[in-house]
Design an enzyme around this catalytic site. Structure first.
Site, mmCIF file in Angstrom:
data_model
loop_
_atom_site.group_PDB
_atom_site.id
_atom_site.type_symbol
_atom_site.label_atom_id
_atom_site.label_comp_id
_atom_site.label_asym_id
_atom_site.label_seq_id
_atom_site.Cartn_x
_atom_site.Cartn_y
_atom_site.Cartn_z
ATOM 1 N N PHE A 99 -58.226 -60.894 -141.129
ATOM 2 C CA PHE A 99 -57.889 -60.331 -142.437
ATOM 3 C C PHE A 99 -58.595 -58.991 -142.578
ATOM 4 O O PHE A 99 -59.815 -58.922 -142.575
ATOM 5 C CB PHE A 99 -58.282 -61.243 -143.611
ATOM 6 C CG PHE A 99 -57.838 -60.648 -144.922
ATOM 7 C CD1 PHE A 99 -56.555 -60.867 -145.392
ATOM 8 C CD2 PHE A 99 -58.680 -59.810 -145.644
ATOM 9 C CE1 PHE A 99 -56.116 -60.272 -146.576
ATOM 10 C CE2 PHE A 99 -58.251 -59.208 -146.827
ATOM 11 C CZ PHE A 99 -56.969 -59.447 -147.293
ATOM 12 N N ASP A 118 -65.465 -54.971 -138.675
ATOM 13 C CA ASP A 118 -65.124 -55.033 -140.098
ATOM 14 C C ASP A 118 -66.116 -55.990 -140.761
ATOM 15 O O ASP A 118 -65.979 -57.199 -140.671
ATOM 16 C CB ASP A 118 -63.682 -55.526 -140.285
ATOM 17 C CG ASP A 118 -63.288 -55.621 -141.761
ATOM 18 O OD1 ASP A 118 -64.180 -55.529 -142.621
ATOM 19 O OD2 ASP A 118 -62.084 -55.797 -142.048
ATOM 20 N N LYS A 139 -66.670 -53.896 -150.420
ATOM 21 C CA LYS A 139 -67.102 -54.975 -151.319
ATOM 22 C C LYS A 139 -68.508 -54.755 -151.911
ATOM 23 O O LYS A 139 -68.660 -53.964 -152.820
ATOM 24 C CB LYS A 139 -66.955 -56.313 -150.612
ATOM 25 C CG LYS A 139 -65.473 -56.617 -150.331
ATOM 26 C CD LYS A 139 -65.158 -58.078 -150.126
ATOM 27 C CE LYS A 139 -63.659 -58.309 -150.187
ATOM 28 N NZ LYS A 139 -63.033 -58.643 -148.924
HETATM 29 C C1 PLP Z 1 -61.688 -57.985 -148.467
HETATM 30 C C2 PLP Z 1 -61.598 -57.562 -147.076
HETATM 31 C C3 PLP Z 1 -60.885 -56.406 -146.706
HETATM 32 C C4 PLP Z 1 -60.047 -55.606 -147.705
HETATM 33 O O1 PLP Z 1 -60.794 -55.071 -148.736
HETATM 34 P P1 PLP Z 1 -60.032 -54.579 -150.070
HETATM 35 O O2 PLP Z 1 -61.105 -53.899 -150.861
HETATM 36 O O3 PLP Z 1 -59.520 -55.813 -150.732
HETATM 37 O O4 PLP Z 1 -58.951 -53.672 -149.647
HETATM 38 C C5 PLP Z 1 -60.890 -56.033 -145.382
HETATM 39 N N1 PLP Z 1 -61.559 -56.734 -144.462
HETATM 40 C C6 PLP Z 1 -62.255 -57.849 -144.771
HETATM 41 C C7 PLP Z 1 -62.986 -58.584 -143.697
HETATM 42 C C8 PLP Z 1 -62.272 -58.319 -146.081
HETATM 43 O O5 PLP Z 1 -62.914 -59.445 -146.383
#
Ligand code: PLP
Length: 426
Positions: free
Chosen positions: A148, A236, A265
């Site tokens: 994700f 990520d 985040k």
């Molecule tokens: C939440 C998340 C994203 C996307 O972040 P947004 O601010 O919602 O666009 C990308 N990678 C990971 C691992 C995430 O948990």
């Protein structure tokens, strides 16, 4: 109608408005939040809940942390947005702070996590062409099953989740997907195709997929393979980073330093969207003025808030706390003897309970029952409940929550044993 403690719209009306006027791209638990402080949130009627989601890990520092809110207040009265058409007096300060904090040479600020991922993809491709000499339009990026990384058209192009993809095509080419937690598959692929691969994009711990913890040393091995084939390791850490797993970065568990690090985040403690890509000068300087950017990226308000948010993580020892509280929490969950619980897994305060599917009872129903006990958690997929409380949770609060979670399962077990599963569903 119950008297309102916060705001002038009650829970029923707030839900009705969202349902009627808002797109139905989410399916929220039926609880309305009007106020937050630390690990607690309140609905408009004044009922208090323990937040065991933390906005998917965006409020690791706790809701409305006073130091972060104070930084926001001060900067909001000075200047908030300049665009990058001009310099501002906060961006450079933040850039120095965050690059030294994580040990990278340069940083590129964006807003949402998805934009951070998009930035990393563009940087990797660019680097692939100008530094690795990949032929025009041949650069590829390797990703993992169950990934994700956000919701843009390009990012969903390499999602393996039908919910993310169905009827959103055509998709962006140039991605190869391999199994997660499989270094043999990575090496096998790169041995054959490595020359045209620019980067390997990976979550050091898969969050949305259901909190999949890879084997110890996975990221270290991945780092070695990427180095061997001159492929950029792109971590990520939007969800797994910033104290969540009991280390500042999840990569720290394996002592690996990725070539590119994506943060988002909790980078601003939940106050304003901000994401960032950190890397080397060699990678960053392949993008020239005018070739990439965002109007709000690097705005002085986000920069000031982000420094405050990062300071809180260190000053309050949130990585260490997440590690210690996570141990207690998982041990407590594993003590619960319920036919509903298949498995407990996680690292630090990124945890999940896998629910054994029962007739007419899914993770969603468990979350509804937990809500009635004052614990807010959200299912991911049909059978997994993620528990990610703010990283400043105390031992007493963990034990309080454990009691409620245990009680919830005891009551659900009794209902199932009594053959009332059908009635559990609301
Ligand atoms: C939440 C998340 C994203 C996307 O972040 P947004 O601010 O919602 O666009 C990308 N990678 C990971 C691992 C995430 O948990």
């Amino acid at each position: 109608m119950k008297k309102l403690v916060c705001g002038n719209i009650d829970s029923a009306e707030a839900m009705r408005l969202e349902e009627h006027y808002g797109a139905h791209n989410y399916h929220p638990l039926p609880v309305v939040l009007a106020k937050g402080e630390g690990i607690y949130v309140w609905d408009p009627e004044g009922s208090r809940y323990l937040d065991f989601l933390s906005a998917y890990g965006a409020v690791n520092q706790g809701h409305c942390h006073p130091k972060i809110v104070q930084a926001c207040r001060e900067q909001a009265g000075l200047i908030t947005l300049t665009s990058r058409a001009f310099f501002n007096n906060k961006l450079g300060d933040w850039e120095k702070y965050i690059t030294e904090y994580f040990g990278f040479e340069m940083v590129l600020p964006m807003n949402t996590g998805a934009e951070g991922v998009e930035t990393a993809i563009k940087l990797a491709r660019r680097w692939g062409y100008v530094k690795k000499n990949i032929p025009e339009n041949q650069a590829r990026i390797v990703t993992c099953e169950g990934n994700f990384h956000g919701r843009t058209t390009t990012i969903i192009s390499f999602s393996t989740d039908p919910d993310c993809r169905t009827n959103f095509g055509p998709f962006t080419p140039g991605f190869i997907t391999i199994p997660y937690n499989d270094t043999v598959a990575l090496e096998k692929l790169l041995r054959v195709e490595g020359k045209s691969v620019a980067g390997f994009l990976v979550e050091p711990l898969q969050g949305e997929a259901g909190v999949y913890v890879p084997d110890d040393g996975y990221m270290k091995k991945v780092g070695e393979i990427c180095k061997k084939y001159n492929v950029l390791l792109i971590a990520d850490e939007i969800q797994s980073g910033l104290a969540r797993t009991g280390r500042m970065l999840c990569c720290d568990h394996d002592g690996v330093h990725p070539d590119m690090l994506i943060l988002g985040k909790a980078l601003t403690g939940g106050i304003i969207p901000m994401s960032a890509v950190l890397s080397s000068r060699e990678v960053m300087l392949t993008i020239k003025p005018g070739e990439h950017g965002s109007t709000y990226g690097g705005n002085p308000l986000a920069c000031v808030i982000s420094i405050a948010a990062l300071k809180v993580l260190k000053d309050e020892g949130l990585s260490e706390n997440a590690e210690a509280m996570g141990e207690i929490f998982r041990a407590g969950l594993r003590e619960i003897d319920s036919p509903l619980i298949e498995l407990v897994r996680g690292r630090g305060l990124m945890n999940a309970v896998v629910i054994k599917p029962q007739k007419n009872l899914e993770a969603w129903d468990v979350c509804l029952a937990l809500k009635d006990k004052g614990i807010l958690a959200k299912p991911t997929h049909r059978h997994i409940i993620r528990f990610t409380p703010p990283c400043m949770i105390t031992e007493n609060q963990v034990r309080d929550a454990m009691k409620q979670i245990k009680q919830t399962f005891t009551e659900l077990d009794a209902k199932i044993a009594g053959g009332m599963a059908a009635k559990v569903r609301s």
